[in-house]
Design a protein around this motif. Structure first.
Motif, PDB file in Angstrom:
ATOM      1  N   GLU A 252       0.810  -1.224   0.000  1.00  0.00           N
ATOM      2  CA  GLU A 252       0.000   0.000   0.000  1.00  0.00           C
ATOM      3  C   GLU A 252       0.841   1.272   0.000  1.00  0.00           C
ATOM      4  OE1 GLU A 252      -2.383  -0.473   3.456  1.00  0.00           O
ATOM      5  OE2 GLU A 252      -3.418  -2.225   2.662  1.00  0.00           O
ATOM      6  N   ALA A 253       2.155   1.143  -0.046  1.00  0.00           N
ATOM      7  CA  ALA A 253       3.036   2.313  -0.002  1.00  0.00           C
ATOM      8  C   ALA A 253       2.985   3.063  -1.332  1.00  0.00           C
ATOM      9  CB  ALA A 253       4.466   1.890   0.300  1.00  0.00           C
ATOM     10  N   PRO A 254       2.808   4.372  -1.293  1.00  0.00           N
ATOM     11  CA  PRO A 254       2.747   5.135  -2.545  1.00  0.00           C
ATOM     12  C   PRO A 254       4.134   5.384  -3.125  1.00  0.00           C
ATOM     13  CG  PRO A 254       2.549   6.608  -0.693  1.00  0.00           C
ATOM     14  CD  PRO A 254       2.583   5.203  -0.125  1.00  0.00           C
ATOM     15  N   LEU A 255       4.213   5.406  -4.436  1.00  0.00           N
ATOM     16  CA  LEU A 255       5.435   5.802  -5.135  1.00  0.00           C
ATOM     17  C   LEU A 255       5.174   7.160  -5.761  1.00  0.00           C
ATOM     18  CD1 LEU A 255       6.514   2.518  -6.953  1.00  0.00           C
ATOM     19  CD2 LEU A 255       7.499   3.525  -4.909  1.00  0.00           C
ATOM     20  N   THR A 256       6.012   8.133  -5.456  1.00  0.00           N
ATOM     21  CA  THR A 256       5.841   9.484  -5.972  1.00  0.00           C
ATOM     22  C   THR A 256       7.107   9.889  -6.711  1.00  0.00           C
ATOM     23  OG1 THR A 256       4.504   9.992  -4.039  1.00  0.00           O
ATOM     24  CG2 THR A 256       5.276  11.853  -5.351  1.00  0.00           C
ATOM     25  N   PHE A 257       6.960  10.170  -7.997  1.00  0.00           N
ATOM     26  CA  PHE A 257       8.097  10.575  -8.813  1.00  0.00           C
ATOM     27  C   PHE A 257       7.995  12.058  -9.120  1.00  0.00           C
ATOM     28  CE2 PHE A 257       7.549   6.084  -9.637  1.00  0.00           C
ATOM     29  CZ  PHE A 257       8.851   5.613  -9.557  1.00  0.00           C
ATOM     30  N   THR A 258       9.158  12.719  -9.157  1.00  0.00           N
ATOM     31  CA  THR A 258       9.172  14.127  -9.541  1.00  0.00           C
ATOM     32  C   THR A 258       9.063  14.229 -11.054  1.00  0.00           C
ATOM     33  OG1 THR A 258      11.586  14.183  -9.702  1.00  0.00           O
ATOM     34  CG2 THR A 258      10.618  14.765  -7.571  1.00  0.00           C
ATOM     35  N   SER A 259       8.664  15.391 -11.518  1.00  0.00           N
ATOM     36  CA  SER A 259       8.503  15.579 -12.961  1.00  0.00           C
ATOM     37  C   SER A 259       9.864  15.596 -13.645  1.00  0.00           C
ATOM     38  CB  SER A 259       7.757  16.878 -13.240  1.00  0.00           C
ATOM     39  OG  SER A 259       8.489  17.962 -12.728  1.00  0.00           O
ATOM     40  N   PHE A 260       9.831  15.351 -14.928  1.00  0.00           N
ATOM     41  CA  PHE A 260      11.046  15.320 -15.717  1.00  0.00           C
ATOM     42  C   PHE A 260      10.955  16.418 -16.763  1.00  0.00           C
ATOM     43  CE2 PHE A 260      13.370  13.830 -19.467  1.00  0.00           C
ATOM     44  CZ  PHE A 260      14.628  13.703 -18.918  1.00  0.00           C
ATOM     45  N   MET A 261      11.959  17.281 -16.776  1.00  0.00           N
ATOM     46  CA  MET A 261      11.980  18.367 -17.757  1.00  0.00           C
ATOM     47  C   MET A 261      13.254  18.232 -18.588  1.00  0.00           C
ATOM     48  SD  MET A 261      10.525  21.540 -15.539  1.00  0.00           S
ATOM     49  CE  MET A 261      10.439  22.577 -16.971  1.00  0.00           C
ATOM     50  N   VAL A 262      13.094  18.395 -19.886  1.00  0.00           N
ATOM     51  CA  VAL A 262      14.214  18.265 -20.802  1.00  0.00           C
ATOM     52  C   VAL A 262      14.685  19.652 -21.203  1.00  0.00           C
ATOM     53  CG1 VAL A 262      14.961  17.353 -23.029  1.00  0.00           C
ATOM     54  CG2 VAL A 262      13.300  16.092 -21.670  1.00  0.00           C
TER      55      VAL A 262
ATOM     56  N   SER B 109      16.829   6.816 -10.650  1.00  0.00           N
ATOM     57  CA  SER B 109      17.245   7.549  -9.457  1.00  0.00           C
ATOM     58  C   SER B 109      16.047   7.820  -8.551  1.00  0.00           C
ATOM     59  CB  SER B 109      17.912   8.863  -9.863  1.00  0.00           C
ATOM     60  OG  SER B 109      18.133   9.671  -8.744  1.00  0.00           O
ATOM     61  N   GLN B 110      14.940   8.221  -9.137  1.00  0.00           N
ATOM     62  CA  GLN B 110      13.720   8.466  -8.366  1.00  0.00           C
ATOM     63  C   GLN B 110      13.225   7.183  -7.697  1.00  0.00           C
ATOM     64  OE1 GLN B 110      11.880  11.471  -7.920  1.00  0.00           O
ATOM     65  NE2 GLN B 110      13.881  12.228  -8.553  1.00  0.00           N
ATOM     66  N   LEU B 111      13.277   6.067  -8.430  1.00  0.00           N
ATOM     67  CA  LEU B 111      12.832   4.793  -7.874  1.00  0.00           C
ATOM     68  C   LEU B 111      13.710   4.385  -6.694  1.00  0.00           C
ATOM     69  CD1 LEU B 111      10.919   2.401  -7.990  1.00  0.00           C
ATOM     70  CD2 LEU B 111      12.495   1.347  -9.633  1.00  0.00           C
ATOM     71  N   THR B 112      15.013   4.570  -6.826  1.00  0.00           N
ATOM     72  CA  THR B 112      15.930   4.253  -5.729  1.00  0.00           C
ATOM     73  C   THR B 112      15.595   5.073  -4.490  1.00  0.00           C
ATOM     74  OG1 THR B 112      17.679   3.721  -7.303  1.00  0.00           O
ATOM     75  CG2 THR B 112      18.355   4.159  -5.044  1.00  0.00           C
ATOM     76  N   LYS B 113      15.341   6.361  -4.669  1.00  0.00           N
ATOM     77  CA  LYS B 113      14.978   7.216  -3.537  1.00  0.00           C
ATOM     78  C   LYS B 113      13.670   6.750  -2.906  1.00  0.00           C
ATOM     79  CE  LYS B 113      17.281  11.363  -5.236  1.00  0.00           C
ATOM     80  NZ  LYS B 113      17.102  12.716  -5.764  1.00  0.00           N
TER      81      LYS B 113
END
Length: 93
Positions: free
Chosen positions: A5-15, A35-39
């Motif tokens: 039930e733990a949420p995964l929250t990723f930051t946006s990606f800008m190019v 990197s986001q997944l590792t964090k």
């Protein structure tokens, strides 16, 4: 709460350089999200919802270590049979 039930929250990606080759963009995107997944994994593993309160965890470990030494010594004072019982109680704590 559980890991399921733990949420995964990723930051946006800008190019910044959109005119890179597709391989370079794919590598940059993969690096960003891995990197986001590792964090996120470290955040989930270290979260209070999974481990419980850190103070309780430390207290339980401290009690277990104390019992591991105290119970056999206390039993040895009263006799060999009590030493064995204390050893069993100390290791099961």
């Amino acid at each position: 709460a559980s890991i399921a039930e733990a949420p995964l929250t990723f930051t946006s990606f800008m190019v910044g350089h959109v005119f890179e080759s597709p391989q370079t963009l794919a590598r940059v995107i993969a690096t960003h999200y891995s990197s986001q997944l590792t964090k996120q994994i470290f955040a989930i593993v270290g979260s209070l919802a999974i481990l419980g309160a850190p103070a309780d965890f430390i207290s339980n470990v401290g009690t277990g270590v104390r019992d591991f030494f105290y119970e056999p010594i206390n039993g040895a004072v009263h006799g060999p049979r009590q030493f064995i019982e204390g050893l069993e109680a100390g290791t099961s704590s």
